[in-house]
Design a protein around this motif. Structure first.
Motif, PDB file in Angstrom:
ATOM      1  N   ARG A 109       0.823  -1.225   0.000  1.00  0.00           N
ATOM      2  CA  ARG A 109       0.000   0.000   0.000  1.00  0.00           C
ATOM      3  C   ARG A 109       0.851   1.267   0.000  1.00  0.00           C
ATOM      4  O   ARG A 109       0.384   2.332  -0.341  1.00  0.00           O
ATOM      5  N   ILE A 110       2.102   1.148   0.415  1.00  0.00           N
ATOM      6  CA  ILE A 110       2.972   2.335   0.356  1.00  0.00           C
ATOM      7  C   ILE A 110       4.020   2.189  -0.745  1.00  0.00           C
ATOM      8  O   ILE A 110       5.049   2.856  -0.744  1.00  0.00           O
ATOM      9  N   PHE A 147      14.410  -0.949  19.077  1.00  0.00           N
ATOM     10  CA  PHE A 147      13.490   0.180  19.064  1.00  0.00           C
ATOM     11  C   PHE A 147      12.193  -0.305  18.411  1.00  0.00           C
ATOM     12  O   PHE A 147      12.205  -0.709  17.243  1.00  0.00           O
ATOM     13  N   GLU A 148      11.123  -0.268  19.157  1.00  0.00           N
ATOM     14  CA  GLU A 148       9.828  -0.680  18.604  1.00  0.00           C
ATOM     15  C   GLU A 148       9.183   0.556  17.995  1.00  0.00           C
ATOM     16  O   GLU A 148       8.884   1.515  18.689  1.00  0.00           O
ATOM     17  N   LEU A 149       8.998   0.525  16.690  1.00  0.00           N
ATOM     18  CA  LEU A 149       8.657   1.740  15.950  1.00  0.00           C
ATOM     19  C   LEU A 149       7.169   1.927  15.710  1.00  0.00           C
ATOM     20  O   LEU A 149       6.666   3.043  15.775  1.00  0.00           O
ATOM     21  N   LEU A 150       6.479   0.831  15.409  1.00  0.00           N
ATOM     22  CA  LEU A 150       5.069   0.990  15.032  1.00  0.00           C
ATOM     23  C   LEU A 150       4.324  -0.328  15.265  1.00  0.00           C
ATOM     24  O   LEU A 150       4.649  -1.331  14.628  1.00  0.00           O
ATOM     25  N   PRO A 151       3.317  -0.300  16.135  1.00  0.00           N
ATOM     26  CA  PRO A 151       2.481  -1.510  16.262  1.00  0.00           C
ATOM     27  C   PRO A 151       1.577  -1.625  15.040  1.00  0.00           C
ATOM     28  O   PRO A 151       1.052  -0.620  14.561  1.00  0.00           O
ATOM     29  N   LEU A 152       1.422  -2.832  14.517  1.00  0.00           N
ATOM     30  CA  LEU A 152       0.591  -3.032  13.334  1.00  0.00           C
ATOM     31  C   LEU A 152      -0.767  -3.591  13.770  1.00  0.00           C
ATOM     32  O   LEU A 152      -0.848  -4.341  14.752  1.00  0.00           O
ATOM     33  N   PRO A 153      -1.803  -3.242  13.027  1.00  0.00           N
ATOM     34  CA  PRO A 153      -3.158  -3.541  13.511  1.00  0.00           C
ATOM     35  C   PRO A 153      -3.644  -4.946  13.152  1.00  0.00           C
ATOM     36  O   PRO A 153      -4.813  -5.125  12.868  1.00  0.00           O
ATOM     37  N   PHE A 154      -2.767  -5.895  13.122  1.00  0.00           N
ATOM     38  CA  PHE A 154      -3.210  -7.265  12.867  1.00  0.00           C
ATOM     39  C   PHE A 154      -2.242  -8.216  13.558  1.00  0.00           C
ATOM     40  O   PHE A 154      -1.128  -7.831  13.918  1.00  0.00           O
ATOM     41  N   GLY A 155      -2.715  -9.449  13.726  1.00  0.00           N
ATOM     42  CA  GLY A 155      -1.850 -10.489  14.277  1.00  0.00           C
ATOM     43  C   GLY A 155      -1.702 -10.445  15.783  1.00  0.00           C
ATOM     44  O   GLY A 155      -1.053 -11.315  16.357  1.00  0.00           O
ATOM     45  N   TYR A 166      21.214   0.577  13.739  1.00  0.00           N
ATOM     46  CA  TYR A 166      20.749   0.807  12.370  1.00  0.00           C
ATOM     47  C   TYR A 166      19.782   1.992  12.355  1.00  0.00           C
ATOM     48  O   TYR A 166      19.849   2.848  11.476  1.00  0.00           O
ATOM     49  N   TYR A 167      18.884   2.014  13.342  1.00  0.00           N
ATOM     50  CA  TYR A 167      17.932   3.133  13.393  1.00  0.00           C
ATOM     51  C   TYR A 167      18.675   4.450  13.560  1.00  0.00           C
ATOM     52  O   TYR A 167      18.388   5.432  12.865  1.00  0.00           O
ATOM     53  N   LYS A 168      19.627   4.459  14.469  1.00  0.00           N
ATOM     54  CA  LYS A 168      20.322   5.724  14.735  1.00  0.00           C
ATOM     55  C   LYS A 168      21.027   6.228  13.476  1.00  0.00           C
ATOM     56  O   LYS A 168      21.058   7.424  13.217  1.00  0.00           O
ATOM     57  N   TYR A 169      21.594   5.313  12.737  1.00  0.00           N
ATOM     58  CA  TYR A 169      22.317   5.749  11.543  1.00  0.00           C
ATOM     59  C   TYR A 169      21.354   6.198  10.446  1.00  0.00           C
ATOM     60  O   TYR A 169      21.584   7.195   9.767  1.00  0.00           O
ATOM     61  N   HIS A 170      20.257   5.424  10.298  1.00  0.00           N
ATOM     62  CA  HIS A 170      19.369   5.644   9.138  1.00  0.00           C
ATOM     63  C   HIS A 170      18.055   6.301   9.542  1.00  0.00           C
ATOM     64  O   HIS A 170      17.058   6.131   8.839  1.00  0.00           O
ATOM     65  N   PHE A 171      18.041   7.021  10.657  1.00  0.00           N
ATOM     66  CA  PHE A 171      16.746   7.462  11.179  1.00  0.00           C
ATOM     67  C   PHE A 171      15.910   8.289  10.203  1.00  0.00           C
ATOM     68  O   PHE A 171      14.671   8.159  10.197  1.00  0.00           O
ATOM     69  N   PRO A 172      16.498   9.138   9.341  1.00  0.00           N
ATOM     70  CA  PRO A 172      15.596   9.913   8.468  1.00  0.00           C
ATOM     71  C   PRO A 172      14.769   9.014   7.547  1.00  0.00           C
ATOM     72  O   PRO A 172      13.564   9.202   7.400  1.00  0.00           O
ATOM     73  N   GLU A 173      15.439   8.014   6.939  1.00  0.00           N
ATOM     74  CA  GLU A 173      14.720   7.118   6.032  1.00  0.00           C
ATOM     75  C   GLU A 173      13.703   6.263   6.793  1.00  0.00           C
ATOM     76  O   GLU A 173      12.596   6.016   6.310  1.00  0.00           O
ATOM     77  N   ILE A 174      14.101   5.812   7.984  1.00  0.00           N
ATOM     78  CA  ILE A 174      13.197   4.942   8.743  1.00  0.00           C
ATOM     79  C   ILE A 174      11.994   5.737   9.246  1.00  0.00           C
ATOM     80  O   ILE A 174      10.848   5.269   9.167  1.00  0.00           O
ATOM     81  N   ASP A 175      12.216   6.932   9.751  1.00  0.00           N
ATOM     82  CA  ASP A 175      11.087   7.753  10.204  1.00  0.00           C
ATOM     83  C   ASP A 175      10.127   8.034   9.058  1.00  0.00           C
ATOM     84  O   ASP A 175       8.906   8.053   9.231  1.00  0.00           O
ATOM     85  N   GLU A 176      10.704   8.236   7.881  1.00  0.00           N
ATOM     86  CA  GLU A 176       9.858   8.518   6.721  1.00  0.00           C
ATOM     87  C   GLU A 176       9.011   7.284   6.381  1.00  0.00           C
ATOM     88  O   GLU A 176       7.818   7.394   6.097  1.00  0.00           O
ATOM     89  N   LEU A 177       9.625   6.107   6.472  1.00  0.00           N
ATOM     90  CA  LEU A 177       8.889   4.868   6.227  1.00  0.00           C
ATOM     91  C   LEU A 177       7.773   4.689   7.255  1.00  0.00           C
ATOM     92  O   LEU A 177       6.636   4.346   6.918  1.00  0.00           O
ATOM     93  N   LEU A 189       3.721   4.431   6.636  1.00  0.00           N
ATOM     94  CA  LEU A 189       2.905   3.311   7.119  1.00  0.00           C
ATOM     95  C   LEU A 189       1.791   3.821   8.034  1.00  0.00           C
ATOM     96  O   LEU A 189       0.644   3.376   7.945  1.00  0.00           O
ATOM     97  N   SER A 190       2.141   4.750   8.918  1.00  0.00           N
ATOM     98  CA  SER A 190       1.138   5.301   9.840  1.00  0.00           C
ATOM     99  C   SER A 190       0.008   5.945   9.059  1.00  0.00           C
ATOM    100  O   SER A 190      -1.164   5.803   9.422  1.00  0.00           O
ATOM    101  N   ASN A 191       0.363   6.647   8.006  1.00  0.00           N
ATOM    102  CA  ASN A 191      -0.660   7.352   7.241  1.00  0.00           C
ATOM    103  C   ASN A 191      -1.669   6.402   6.598  1.00  0.00           C
ATOM    104  O   ASN A 191      -2.853   6.712   6.527  1.00  0.00           O
ATOM    105  N   VAL A 192      -1.192   5.261   6.138  1.00  0.00           N
ATOM    106  CA  VAL A 192      -2.161   4.349   5.518  1.00  0.00           C
ATOM    107  C   VAL A 192      -2.918   3.523   6.564  1.00  0.00           C
ATOM    108  O   VAL A 192      -3.962   2.957   6.274  1.00  0.00           O
ATOM    109  N   LEU A 193      -2.384   3.501   7.771  1.00  0.00           N
ATOM    110  CA  LEU A 193      -3.062   2.734   8.821  1.00  0.00           C
ATOM    111  C   LEU A 193      -4.119   3.553   9.544  1.00  0.00           C
ATOM    112  O   LEU A 193      -5.026   3.002  10.154  1.00  0.00           O
ATOM    113  N   HIS A 194      -3.966   4.877   9.504  1.00  0.00           N
ATOM    114  CA  HIS A 194      -4.893   5.707  10.300  1.00  0.00           C
ATOM    115  C   HIS A 194      -5.742   6.589   9.406  1.00  0.00           C
ATOM    116  O   HIS A 194      -5.353   7.001   8.364  1.00  0.00           O
TER     117      HIS A 194
END
Lengths: 365, 205
Positions: B20-21, B78-86, B185-196, B200-205
């Motif tokens: 979806r993204i 780092f737990e970034l985003l709970p997903l609404p299934f499973g 990995y998050y600390k190094y790549h945080f801009p790309e990961i935050d954008e991802l 994801l948040s936008n399509v979930l909410h």
């Protein structure tokens, strides 16, 4: 229960105790070259070598060790019944020695170390891979000057060992102190620090709410990471006005230090990251960690711990870092095979080898 | 950006979410590595219980699996985003006719489970001594065959329990499927990961 089962002879012969390693030939050489490069750099910056005992009394350090670190220590009992701990971290061992032996007239003092450490690891999880710790301690320089020196030295050290692509995230324990000044009970300090270290927004929100602070304003600020590129100015903008003044001041102080350092080494990426609060309770000021794109954990950690030496008898501000060079892929060692000396007798070959070695050539007899 | 995804049912749902993204992880039969067609991401398909290990060692910077699996691994992420299934419940269960749990066992609580870390942590947190028998599957058999009177396991519908004459004695916690990251990995790549994460948040909410 592998922890209590005695090992078979073949297992003992083919394996090493967890937390230890062996390096051979080119790998050992490249590591040695990296170590020498670091030591040369530290010496150029006016740092003197320090060596710490391999073992020390466990009780002295017990209060400084988080539970997880305590479990990872190797301990033994001496003949008098005292529990000894094999060096699991050099910073604490250095702090004790300096705390005992330093005098005011010796300040400021700059020391470096490059020593083996020993930490237990699960046999099936060797990811920490921290067997060697190189680092520095700058004692007797307060505030931003000392912070800047150590951050600049770290930036150069990373470049020196082939990790020039590392990013350095800098936070400050002063932000936590500011939260306490703003009304957070001191008993919540550890909880907040843990929530920040794990970037656990929900836990941080709950802890701040329980402390009577406004999480809606604070959480985004505490979790924001800002790259220090010159274009990014006024990072906190309007949010700054909503923050408790103590917290806003602490964040501004952090930003000032990091920006001033970043401006001096524009080829190194510095980031302002309030979630870096240090991995030990003894941090009092800046706390930082360096990350590379390929490493599974930070390749360096450090910070300011102005009260640490005082625990051992001599109060002096202190700031430093430890670098885990083993986490950085070593550049292949440049090894030219040694030539064979010419001659039919040992005396002839020795004479030939001696003359060629004087010109810098590696020669075997 | 490499992400570790669990093989099996959960993969389909996670892949549908990423599609979806704009990240299409089409995998051929028996393939365990999937390149996103846009070229921005690579997915590796691994066994659920192994997934945290790949992320912990940085082989994959990101991962998706249940919070129960993350907890059992003992690693911190780092737990970034709970997903609404499973998501599901983790429960203490035992034979329907056995009520000794509520009345106290008069000693250690003997539990068969594959969630050993969670079970020890939960009951010790309650001040209850617990004796754990580790099993890797079909834990419902343990009370039936007399290996242990209780089990701790994930319960979705309760039908498997019912089929073995077992019932939930207590819900011990909720699990949720989470997008998580190796900390470094998050600390190094945080801009790309935050954008991802934002996408994801936008399509979930």
């Amino acid at each position: 229960m592998p922890g209590i089962m005695s090992l078979s002879p073949i297992h003992r012969r083919l394996s090493l105790p967890t937390g230890t390693e062996t390096l051979r030939l080119r790998e050992a050489l490249s590591r040695r070259q990296a170590a020498l490069a670091l030591e040369d750099l530290f010496a150029l910056w006016g740092y003197l070598p320090v060596e710490t005992p391999l073992v020390d009394y466990f009780e002295v350090y017990r209060r400084l060790l988080p539970d997880e670190s305590t479990r990872a220590t190797y301990r033994t009992v001496d003949r008098a019944g005292e529990v000894l701990m094999v060096r699991p971290d050099t910073t604490m061992f250095v702090a004790k020695q300096l705390g005992i032996h330093l005098h005011d007239e010796e300040l400021p003092l700059r020391v470096y170390y490059n020593e083996q450490i020993l930490r237990h690891e699960n046999e099936d999880d060797l990811s920490r891979n921290e067997y060697q710790q190189a680092g520095v301690e700058l004692v007797g320089v307060q505030g931003s000057d000392g912070d800047a020196e150590v951050l600049l030295l770290l930036a150069e050290a990373l470049k020196k060992i082939g990790a020039g692509n590392a990013v350095i995230h800098v936070g400050s324990h002063a932000v936590i102190d500011a939260l306490i000044e703003a009304g957070m009970p001191p008993a919540r300090e550890r909880d907040i620090c843990e929530a920040l270290r794990l970037r656990d927004g929900e836990r941080c929100l709950n802890a701040l709410t329980a402390a009577g602070l406004d999480p809606e304003v604070l959480v985004p600020e505490l979790f924001a990471i800002h790259a220090c590129d010159p274009a990014a100015v006024g990072l906190r903008g309007s949010a700054k006005d909503s923050l408790p003044s103590q917290v806003a001041d602490a964040l501004e102080g952090l930003e000032t230090v990091v920006r001033s350092v970043a401006a001096l080494v524009p080829d190194v990426s510095f980031r302002i990251d309030p979630s870096e609060v240090g991995w030990h309770d003894y941090y009092t000021g800046i706390a930082f960690a360096a990350y590379t794109p390929d490493s599974d954990d930070a390749v360096a950690r450090g910070g300011r711990y102005d009260d640490l030496l005082g625990l051992f008898g001599f109060t002096a501000p202190s700031v430093g870092f430890s670098l885990f060079a083993r986490k950085i892929p070593a550049a292949p060692a440049l090894v030219k095979p040694a030539a064979r000396a010419v001659g039919t007798t040992v005396a002839e070959r020795y004479a030939d080898a001696r003359s060629r070695r004087q010109k810098g050539e590696a020669v075997t007899l | 950006m490499t992400i570790a995804l669990p093989k099996g049912r959960l993969f389909e749902r996670v892949a549908a979410l990423f599609a979806r993204i704009g990240h299409d992880f089409s995998v051929g039969e028996r393939r365990l590595v999937a390149e996103d067609r846009s070229g921005g991401m690579r997915a590796i398909l691994v066994k659920n219980s192994d997934l945290p290990t790949y992320v912990h060692h940085g082989i994959a910077g990101l991962g998706v699996c249940g919070s129960d699996v993350i907890f059992e691994s003992g690693h911190e992420f780092f737990e970034l985003l709970p997903l609404p299934f499973g998501g599901t419940q983790i429960c203490l269960a035992g034979l329907a006719e056995d009520d000794s749990w509520r009345n106290g066992t008069g000693g250690r609580l003997r539990v068969a489970t594959k969630f050993t870390r969670f079970t020890r942590s939960f009951f010790h947190g309650q001040g209850i001594p617990v004796e754990i028998v580790r099993l890797n599957g079909s834990v419902e058999l343990a009370p039936v065959l007399g290996l242990a009177p209780y089990i701790v396991d994930l319960v979705e519908t309760g039908k498997t329990l019912e089929a073995h004459g077992l019932e939930v004695k207590e819900v011990l916690g909720e699990t949720r499927v989470t997008l998580f990251a190796n900390r470094s990995y998050y600390k190094y790549h945080f801009p790309e990961i935050d954008e991802l994460v934002n996408r994801l948040s936008n399509v979930l909410h």
